[in-house]
Write an enzyme that holds these catalytic residues in place. Structure first.
Site, short mmCIF file in Angstrom:
data_model
loop_
_atom_site.label_atom_id
_atom_site.label_comp_id
_atom_site.label_asym_id
_atom_site.label_seq_id
_atom_site.Cartn_x
_atom_site.Cartn_y
_atom_site.Cartn_z
N ASP A 188 -7.82 43.20 -12.26
CA ASP A 188 -7.46 41.91 -11.69
C ASP A 188 -8.71 41.04 -11.68
O ASP A 188 -9.82 41.55 -11.79
CB ASP A 188 -6.80 42.00 -10.30
CG ASP A 188 -7.60 42.77 -9.28
OD1 ASP A 188 -8.80 43.01 -9.50
OD2 ASP A 188 -7.02 43.14 -8.23
N ASN A 248 -12.14 57.97 -11.91
CA ASN A 248 -11.84 56.54 -11.86
C ASN A 248 -12.86 55.81 -10.98
O ASN A 248 -13.17 56.28 -9.88
CB ASN A 248 -10.42 56.39 -11.24
CG ASN A 248 -9.85 55.00 -11.35
OD1 ASN A 248 -9.91 54.39 -12.42
ND2 ASN A 248 -9.29 54.49 -10.27
N HIS A 294 -11.96 45.47 -11.65
CA HIS A 294 -11.80 44.43 -10.63
C HIS A 294 -12.90 43.39 -10.85
O HIS A 294 -14.06 43.63 -10.52
CB HIS A 294 -11.93 45.01 -9.22
CG HIS A 294 -10.81 45.94 -8.85
ND1 HIS A 294 -9.51 45.50 -8.67
CD2 HIS A 294 -10.78 47.28 -8.63
CE1 HIS A 294 -8.74 46.53 -8.35
NE2 HIS A 294 -9.49 47.61 -8.32
N GLU A 353 -7.18 49.26 -13.10
CA GLU A 353 -6.85 48.43 -11.93
C GLU A 353 -7.26 46.97 -12.17
O GLU A 353 -7.88 46.34 -11.31
CB GLU A 353 -7.57 48.95 -10.68
CG GLU A 353 -7.33 50.40 -10.37
CD GLU A 353 -7.96 50.87 -9.05
OE1 GLU A 353 -8.42 50.03 -8.25
OE2 GLU A 353 -8.00 52.09 -8.83
N GLU A 373 -13.99 56.83 -7.20
CA GLU A 373 -15.10 56.14 -6.53
C GLU A 373 -16.05 57.09 -5.80
O GLU A 373 -16.36 56.90 -4.62
CB GLU A 373 -14.55 55.08 -5.56
CG GLU A 373 -13.67 54.06 -6.27
CD GLU A 373 -12.95 53.10 -5.32
OE1 GLU A 373 -13.28 53.09 -4.12
OE2 GLU A 373 -12.06 52.37 -5.80
#
Ligand code: G3I
Length: 397
Positions: free
Chosen positions: A291, A216, A258, A289, A170
């Site tokens: 979700d 990432n 996400h 990651e 990030e």
């Protein structure tokens, strides 16, 4: 000529998949793919299906289901928090390896690979580090040396045991940041300038020549305008292209994934195109990651099925879009969910106004949701010619 090569690649893939599918059947019990784990079904494509692991949940003797599913459903694990700097070195010079070691050992026992998360991030840094920089007792030069030492120490400890490292996480701003033109953001860029990114990859490579080294980030699932001033995937693409042109050992781009059911999100072809564009840089890709959260209105919390059903369906569709895109791109090596159960999810604690939740593939009672079944069916129904075995790059020197 080209067509012949394509046909022979396809033929090898068909043979491989046929061989894999032929193995488990016995005379008394025919092979039932729906009874297989996500891990086993992913392996048909050479794809690792992973989960982030909450070490407190893993150690909770009153919650054995968590440990059982973490071990049986997934072929890869990521420490949700245990490998972050604040967890590893809460006091300057004193490392606490217990939780991270435990996860690596759990993975070894269950024949799982490990995604290391995370070496350089602006969040979850130890207070001694951030306050030392803020009060001037840690100089910029010393900070750079501390970062080098941290990366070298952590990567060396787990040398040969980590499949993919999230080296830098990030680093890029969002359009809603100030200034709104995309830029390098956060503690590291502010204190060391963007050169820390190349340094971090070089230090990580020096400590482990074989781990795949990833950048990432979130909100890079699909390209937008193509203008790096407001299109984050384009900014990341340009950054990675530039780093590789300088010979920086970066092997992969991790797209976090996400998502939320209240947003527009993407279709499979958009996400496939994004992965292909990243892959054209010569790097591996991964969903790291995943979700899909939902707004928990009062009606949802009261159990109103007219509100719950569309959320479960949209969530399943979004999990599936990312899985199908990953399967379609041979460089996409792994698909990791950020926690597998709503019982232990970062979402409700993080998104409170309005409350959000229902982000995982199992509910709070470990019942698989629509999303779990949809991921399974994606893995079952995929195959040649559009879905071929994974191709991993060699770690770059
Ligand atoms: O360590 C304390 C503990 O001592 C205390 O008892 C507990 C009480 O709430 O808090 C604990 O710290 C929490 C920590 O997770 C460990 O559970 C923090 O408050 C909480 O903010 C922290 O949240 C984590 C978050 O990163 C922090 O930025 C989430 O669990 C974790 O899922 C999340 O993961 C990030 C990825 O690393 C990077 N990408 C985004 C993703 C989601 O934010």
């Amino acid at each position: 000529m080209k067509q012949r090569r394509w046909i022979s690649v396809g033929a090898v893939a068909v043979a491989t998949v046929a061989a894999l599918n032929a193995v488990p059947a016995t005379a008394s019990r025919p092979y039932d793919p729906t009874a297989q784990s996500l891990a086993a079904l992913g392996l048909r494509h050479g794809l690792q299906v992973g989960t982030a692991v909450d070490l407190a949940a893993l150690n909770d003797a009153n919650d054995p289901q968590y440990r059982r599913l973490a071990a049986s459903e997934f072929s890869s694990v990521t420490a949700e928090n245990a490998m972050k700097w604040e967890s590893l070195e809460p006091t300057r010079g004193v490392y606490d390896w217990a939780a991270a070691d435990q996860l690596v050992e759990f993975a070894r026992r269950n024949k799982q690979s490990v995604r290391g998360h995370v070496l350089v991030w602006h969040n979850q840094l130890p207070t001694w580090l951030t306050s030392g920089v803020a009060d001037g007792s840690i100089s910029k030069q010393e900070l750079r040396e501390l970062l080098r030492k941290h990366i070298t120490t952590v990567v060396s400890r787990y040398k040969g045991k980590i499949w993919q490292w999230d080296v830098v996480n990030e680093a890029v701003g969002d359009p809603w940041d100030t200034p709104s033109t995309l830029h390098y953001k956060g503690f590291w860029a502010q204190n060391l300038g963007p050169g820390y990114i190349a340094d971090a990859f070089r230090w990580a490579r020096a400590a482990d020549p074989r781990a795949l080294l990833f950048y990432n980030d979130y909100n890079i699932e699909a390209f937008g305008s193509g203008n790096p001033a407001d299109d984050k995937p384009q900014f990341v693409y340009d950054m990675v292209k530039g780093l590789r042109a300088q010979g920086v050992p970066i092997d992969g781009i991790g797209s976090q994934g996400h998502l939320g059911t209240q947003y527009g999100n993407y279709d499979t072809l958009q996400v496939t195109a994004a992965l292909k564009k990243f892959a054209a840089l010569g790097v591996a890709t991964a969903f790291t990651e995943v979700d899909v959260r939902s707004e928990m209105t009062e009606a949802v919390q009261a159990g109103n099925s007219a509100e719950i059903n569309p959320r479960l369906q949209a969530s399943a569709a979004n999990f599936s879009v990312l899985m199908k895109a990953c399967l379609a791109v041979r460089s996409c090596l792994s698909y990791t969910v950020w926690g597998f159960t709503d019982r232990h999810s970062w979402v409700p604690g993080w998104f409170t106004e309005p409350p959000q939740g229902m982000a995982a593939i199992y509910d709070e009672n470990y019942q698989p949701k629509r999303a779990y079944h949809e991921l399974k069916s994606d893995l079952i129904f995929a195959g040649p010619p559009y879905v071929l075995p994974r191709v991993a790059p060699k770690p770059r020197r």
